[in-house]
Design a protein around this motif. Structure first.
Motif, PDB file in Angstrom:
ATOM      1  N   THR A  44       4.704  17.145   1.313  1.00  0.00           N
ATOM      2  CA  THR A  44       6.001  16.474   1.235  1.00  0.00           C
ATOM      3  C   THR A  44       5.880  15.389   0.181  1.00  0.00           C
ATOM      4  O   THR A  44       4.987  14.534   0.256  1.00  0.00           O
ATOM      5  N   ARG A  45       6.754  15.423  -0.807  1.00  0.00           N
ATOM      6  CA  ARG A  45       6.707  14.442  -1.893  1.00  0.00           C
ATOM      7  C   ARG A  45       7.667  13.286  -1.626  1.00  0.00           C
ATOM      8  O   ARG A  45       8.824  13.498  -1.267  1.00  0.00           O
ATOM      9  N   HIS A  46       7.151  12.082  -1.825  1.00  0.00           N
ATOM     10  CA  HIS A  46       7.937  10.869  -1.610  1.00  0.00           C
ATOM     11  C   HIS A  46       8.111  10.152  -2.948  1.00  0.00           C
ATOM     12  O   HIS A  46       7.131   9.865  -3.640  1.00  0.00           O
ATOM     13  N   LEU A  47       9.363   9.874  -3.298  1.00  0.00           N
ATOM     14  CA  LEU A  47       9.662   9.191  -4.546  1.00  0.00           C
ATOM     15  C   LEU A  47       9.141   7.762  -4.518  1.00  0.00           C
ATOM     16  O   LEU A  47       9.356   7.033  -3.548  1.00  0.00           O
ATOM     17  N   ILE A  48       8.440   7.364  -5.562  1.00  0.00           N
ATOM     18  CA  ILE A  48       7.961   5.980  -5.684  1.00  0.00           C
ATOM     19  C   ILE A  48       8.359   5.441  -7.051  1.00  0.00           C
ATOM     20  O   ILE A  48       8.512   6.193  -8.009  1.00  0.00           O
ATOM     21  N   GLU A  49       8.517   4.131  -7.127  1.00  0.00           N
ATOM     22  CA  GLU A  49       8.878   3.496  -8.392  1.00  0.00           C
ATOM     23  C   GLU A  49       7.650   3.166  -9.219  1.00  0.00           C
ATOM     24  O   GLU A  49       7.680   3.213 -10.443  1.00  0.00           O
ATOM     25  N   SER A  50       6.575   2.799  -8.536  1.00  0.00           N
ATOM     26  CA  SER A  50       5.365   2.393  -9.234  1.00  0.00           C
ATOM     27  C   SER A  50       4.168   2.675  -8.346  1.00  0.00           C
ATOM     28  O   SER A  50       4.307   3.027  -7.163  1.00  0.00           O
ATOM     29  N   VAL A  51       2.976   2.499  -8.891  1.00  0.00           N
ATOM     30  CA  VAL A  51       1.752   2.710  -8.131  1.00  0.00           C
ATOM     31  C   VAL A  51       1.714   1.819  -6.892  1.00  0.00           C
ATOM     32  O   VAL A  51       1.245   2.227  -5.826  1.00  0.00           O
ATOM     33  N   ASP A  52       2.232   0.606  -7.007  1.00  0.00           N
ATOM     34  CA  ASP A  52       2.202  -0.333  -5.882  1.00  0.00           C
ATOM     35  C   ASP A  52       2.921   0.209  -4.648  1.00  0.00           C
ATOM     36  O   ASP A  52       2.586  -0.147  -3.518  1.00  0.00           O
ATOM     37  N   ASP A  53       3.916   1.086  -4.854  1.00  0.00           N
ATOM     38  CA  ASP A  53       4.681   1.625  -3.730  1.00  0.00           C
ATOM     39  C   ASP A  53       3.849   2.533  -2.840  1.00  0.00           C
ATOM     40  O   ASP A  53       4.259   2.866  -1.726  1.00  0.00           O
TER      41      ASP A  53
END
Length: 372
Positions: free
Chosen positions: A346-355
């Motif tokens: 399951t892929r989860h959208l992230i804005e940056s590595v920190d997320d």
């Protein structure tokens, strides 16, 4: 999602217009730059039900005052969600022009305001007081110098992903992160007494006198700068080491991916003649995952395998023990892939590595699955 290609074309055109001095008036900036920018966010600039030009925003005794554009969402019952005030390219976006947008802002239901001269876009919200526009923007971009992080931030305001609660939450996070980054930049070169005292108390148990505080000020500056330099050098060295060994293991990795993930994944990851390049973001993501699962497993057992499509984080360097997948190669969108006990992802959208930190418990659960 924001159209990255449209933004790239707009950035090129903006540079050309500036070089040729083609943007002498506010209307020129609006038609050549601002409307294409709104369009890149996914809005139909030719539909007045969606993008309203010259939106009336009366306030006080001033009647007939108009804001240049209002973006209207159907779920808001034709009330504006975003107000956009435009200026000439060479106009400063200062307190005076921001104050004009602020007056419009207080008379509508909008919670996002954008002040722009077509090149620079300053995003405001009402995070400090309801319906009162904040004095400082939570996001500022230059259309000619966009980076991946800023494009990801713009996704919060794109038509097909816009949600006012999520947008305000993102605005709050951006505002606080920007504030902390500004503070850290200040103390990096000139630490203040509060910061010096905080660190001094971590390493010195005696009475911190003024003389002792002044002594620690220089030490804190050296320690802070040394820490940052060490982290940068460590990250770059690890990225270099992994990139140097990637070519030797590419064939073995492709074979392993085929066994574990099936034909579909195999076809995606085995492009002939293409080399695997491990990016700094992938190394940062890998290091963060290791830190997160360090209280579950020995981090020496956590390994990284890069492919052309994603970077896998594995336990015991075993492709049948995936902790997660880092989909960070695309500039416009990034995902963290989490796999269940059947290795279904399951892929989860992230804005940056920190997320990635937001999924700490899921990552620990994945690591724990292979040792219990």
């Amino acid at each position: 999602m924001v159209s990255r290609s449209s933004l790239e074309v707009l950035a090129t055109r903006a540079g050309q217009f500036l070089d040729q001095n083609n943007l002498a008036t506010e209307e020129a900036a609006k038609h050549a730059l601002v409307l294409p920018f709104i369009q890149a966010l996914g809005y139909d600039v030719f539909d007045p039900r969606e993008v309203v030009p010259e939106y009336t925003a009366d306030f006080g005794i001033r009647q007939g005052e108009k804001v240049d554009y209002a973006i209207v969402r159907e779920e808001n019952d034709s009330e504006p969600a975003v107000l956009i005030e435009c200026k000439k390219v060479d106009d400063p976006l200062d307190v005076r022009t921001a104050g004009q947008l602020s007056r419009y802002f207080s008379q509508t239901s909008a919670h996002i305001g954008i002040l722009t001269n077509g090149i620079v876009y300053k995003f405001f919200s009402d995070l400090d007081a309801e319906n009162v526009m904040d004095t400082t923007p939570f996001l500022e971009i230059n259309i000619t110098k966009l980076d991946t992080r800023e494009i990801n931030a713009l996704n919060h305001f794109a038509k097909h992903s816009f949600d006012i609660d999520e947008a305000r939450s993102a605005a709050s996070n951006m505002k606080h992160i920007n504030g902390m980054k500004t503070y850290l930049a200040q103390v990096y070169s000139q630490p203040d007494s509060d910061f010096v005292r905080l660190l001094a108390r971590k390493v010195y148990s005696g009475l911190i006198t003024q003389a002792r505080l002044e002594h620690f000020e220089g030490l804190v500056r050296l320690a802070f700068q040394g820490f940052v330099n060490d982290r940068i050098n460590s990250t770059l060295q690890r990225a270099s080491d992994i990139a140097n060994t990637a070519a030797d293991t590419e064939d073995a990795h492709s074979s392993s991916e085929s066994d574990a993930t099936g034909c579909d994944e195999h076809e995606e990851n085995t492009g002939e003649g293409k080399s695997i390049v491990t990016t700094v973001e992938e190394v940062q993501g890998y290091e963060l995952v290791k830190t997160i699962v360090s209280n579950v497993v020995d981090v020496s057992r956590v390994a990284m395998r890069d492919t052309q499509s994603y970077c896998g984080v594995l336990l015991d360097d075993n492709n049948r023990k995936p902790i997660c997948r880092l989909w960070l190669n695309r500039a416009s969108v990034k995902y963290l892939g989490l796999l269940d006990e059947n290795r279904k992802e399951t892929r989860h959208l992230i804005e940056s590595v920190d997320d990635i930190s937001k999924f700490a418990e899921d990552l620990r659960l994945a690591a724990r699955r292979y040792i219990e």
